[in-house]
Design a protein around this motif. Sequence first.
Motif, PDB file in Angstrom:
ATOM      1  N   UNK A 196     -31.457 -32.273 -32.339  1.00  0.00           N
ATOM      2  CA  UNK A 196     -30.392 -32.264 -33.336  1.00  0.00           C
ATOM      3  C   UNK A 196     -29.013 -32.450 -32.690  1.00  0.00           C
ATOM      4  N   UNK A 197     -28.908 -33.512 -31.919  1.00  0.00           N
ATOM      5  CA  UNK A 197     -27.634 -33.871 -31.307  1.00  0.00           C
ATOM      6  C   UNK A 197     -27.060 -35.061 -32.087  1.00  0.00           C
ATOM      7  N   UNK A 198     -25.735 -35.190 -32.159  1.00  0.00           N
ATOM      8  CA  UNK A 198     -25.134 -36.267 -32.949  1.00  0.00           C
ATOM      9  C   UNK A 198     -25.640 -37.659 -32.588  1.00  0.00           C
ATOM     10  N   UNK A 199     -25.910 -37.899 -31.309  1.00  0.00           N
ATOM     11  CA  UNK A 199     -26.378 -39.216 -30.886  1.00  0.00           C
ATOM     12  C   UNK A 199     -27.750 -39.553 -31.462  1.00  0.00           C
ATOM     13  N   UNK A 200     -28.441 -38.553 -31.974  1.00  0.00           N
ATOM     14  CA  UNK A 200     -29.778 -38.735 -32.549  1.00  0.00           C
ATOM     15  C   UNK A 200     -29.759 -38.535 -34.059  1.00  0.00           C
ATOM     16  N   UNK A 201     -28.567 -38.581 -34.656  1.00  0.00           N
ATOM     17  CA  UNK A 201     -28.397 -38.235 -36.072  1.00  0.00           C
ATOM     18  C   UNK A 201     -27.761 -39.382 -36.849  1.00  0.00           C
ATOM     19  N   UNK A 202     -28.281 -39.613 -38.054  1.00  0.00           N
ATOM     20  CA  UNK A 202     -27.713 -40.620 -38.963  1.00  0.00           C
ATOM     21  C   UNK A 202     -27.527 -39.981 -40.333  1.00  0.00           C
ATOM     22  N   UNK A 203     -26.381 -40.249 -40.948  1.00  0.00           N
ATOM     23  CA  UNK A 203     -26.070 -39.804 -42.306  1.00  0.00           C
ATOM     24  C   UNK A 203     -25.960 -41.031 -43.196  1.00  0.00           C
ATOM     25  N   UNK A 224     -15.290 -31.932 -30.879  1.00  0.00           N
ATOM     26  CA  UNK A 224     -15.394 -32.431 -29.503  1.00  0.00           C
ATOM     27  C   UNK A 224     -16.317 -31.571 -28.651  1.00  0.00           C
ATOM     28  N   UNK A 225     -16.455 -30.311 -29.019  1.00  0.00           N
ATOM     29  CA  UNK A 225     -17.261 -29.382 -28.219  1.00  0.00           C
ATOM     30  C   UNK A 225     -18.744 -29.409 -28.577  1.00  0.00           C
ATOM     31  N   UNK A 226     -19.158 -30.260 -29.538  1.00  0.00           N
ATOM     32  CA  UNK A 226     -20.558 -30.240 -29.981  1.00  0.00           C
ATOM     33  C   UNK A 226     -21.478 -30.868 -28.934  1.00  0.00           C
ATOM     34  N   UNK A 227     -22.748 -30.751 -29.186  1.00  0.00           N
ATOM     35  CA  UNK A 227     -23.794 -31.205 -28.267  1.00  0.00           C
ATOM     36  C   UNK A 227     -23.684 -32.715 -28.022  1.00  0.00           C
ATOM     37  N   UNK A 228     -23.370 -33.097 -26.795  1.00  0.00           N
ATOM     38  CA  UNK A 228     -23.210 -34.514 -26.460  1.00  0.00           C
ATOM     39  C   UNK A 228     -24.453 -35.088 -25.762  1.00  0.00           C
ATOM     40  N   UNK A 229     -25.544 -34.367 -25.815  1.00  0.00           N
ATOM     41  CA  UNK A 229     -26.761 -34.817 -25.140  1.00  0.00           C
ATOM     42  C   UNK A 229     -27.311 -36.078 -25.795  1.00  0.00           C
ATOM     43  N   UNK A 230     -28.045 -36.855 -25.013  1.00  0.00           N
ATOM     44  CA  UNK A 230     -28.748 -38.019 -25.537  1.00  0.00           C
ATOM     45  C   UNK A 230     -30.099 -37.570 -26.076  1.00  0.00           C
ATOM     46  N   UNK A 231     -30.692 -38.328 -27.000  1.00  0.00           N
ATOM     47  CA  UNK A 231     -32.007 -37.950 -27.524  1.00  0.00           C
ATOM     48  C   UNK A 231     -33.036 -37.866 -26.410  1.00  0.00           C
ATOM     49  N   UNK A 232     -33.999 -36.951 -26.512  1.00  0.00           N
ATOM     50  CA  UNK A 232     -35.031 -36.849 -25.473  1.00  0.00           C
ATOM     51  C   UNK A 232     -35.918 -38.088 -25.455  1.00  0.00           C
ATOM     52  N   UNK A 233     -36.558 -38.326 -24.320  1.00  0.00           N
ATOM     53  CA  UNK A 233     -37.438 -39.476 -24.177  1.00  0.00           C
ATOM     54  C   UNK A 233     -38.878 -39.081 -24.469  1.00  0.00           C
ATOM     55  N   UNK A 234     -39.638 -40.057 -24.952  1.00  0.00           N
ATOM     56  CA  UNK A 234     -41.056 -39.831 -25.193  1.00  0.00           C
ATOM     57  C   UNK A 234     -41.840 -40.090 -23.921  1.00  0.00           C
TER      58      UNK A 234
END
Length: 432
Positions: A196-203, A224-234
């Motif tokens: 549930x990181x922004x980079x993995x989220x679409x609205x 700016x302080x939110x989770x900046x991680x990239x989506x995990x890999x499979x």
Amino acid sequence: MTEITTKYSERIRESYTLIKHKSGLRAYIIPKDFSTTYCVVGIRGGGLDNEFIRDEKLHKFPFGMAHFLEHKLFANPDGEDTFEKFAETGAYCNAYTSFDKTAYLFSMTGDITRSLEILLESFTSPYFTKENVENEASIISEEIKMYMDDAYDALFYAMVREMYNNPNIAQSVCGSVESVNSITPEMLYDYYNAFYCPANTVLCIAGHGDTQEVVKLLDRFFPDSCNKALPPKKPTLTESPFVNSEFVFLERNLPIPIFNIGIKITPKEVDDIRLRIKHDIICNIICEEYFSESDVFVSSFFENGDISHLLKFSYDTAQDISLITLCAEAEDPVSIANKIKDHILEIPKKPLTDDKLKVLKQVVYSHYLQTFDSTSDTSNEFLAYALDGFDLLDLSEVIDSIDISSVNAVIKDSFIKEKICVAIAAQNKEDI
């Protein structure tokens, strides 16, 4: 830096505004002059994603994690019911988990600002405790038992277990009673922080949405302080192109036996998303031509009373899955299923023609256009494609690119007995 762009398709006369938020989240606002506005926020992560690689380590979670998290994300520290909050705004809210995504939604008439605020607040404020997790495990366990009591669901998963080596694919999105009862608050927080990181989220908002109001809410809930991680890999998994067994029997006390025929399609394992989507459209074209009621051979079983309803067909695709399923009830399931299987094996001997493909592409294109006749269909389709990194307004170009050799190649590769599994549910194996 947040970027705002717009796009209009002359061909289909549809448009959107895209907000590429500074957090990494993408938001699509699709204007529709309908009474109801439909909003959905989702992440790439679903029933197949109980294993993933993060920080160069393999993380494993119990089956059903994504679905469990979907159930609990509306929990609040103050005990206030999120559904009641939505009700106060006049909105209907819900959520769903599929093989490869999890989504949270609401629909309503009028100004959506307060409802969108509630949705994003729930989405960004997980609250898990030992007590509320144990209570939810009990509820989901009953849900799982209910699904497993459904012969159609049970037969589908029994069939898939015989078709795929990957245990993630053969497991229900809900998990098992044992797996959900092993889930802890710590696991849910770990899973949430991974996916549930922004980079993995679409609205996606279809209907009436104010771009500036949406940006204000995104700035508030994704600072700016939110989770900046990239989506995990499979993790890389090797799957056989063939089924493990060509027949499976499931004992069920049914008034009329049911059968499934599964066709294991080799998915397009390519980085080019357009080629993968092209492959999926080809599979839908194949289903339309050979398994719909327009096919004389298939419809004859219903007309002759051999099956109690028209043959149901579906095409499922998600990450490592590409599967055609046919289903019906029949007093003599073995005979009917084998006749249909023999019919499938004969199809490659009569390749599809260019003229027929033109007609089928028009059918697919009309289904595509119908998506935009509903705000819910528009939002959910935009979400599904956007999570894959594809623009729904470009789908017509992919449909245009389909040629007869590509379609016949999929037919030739897929319609062989080593890729077909027949599954039957009946009271006694000896009686069929």
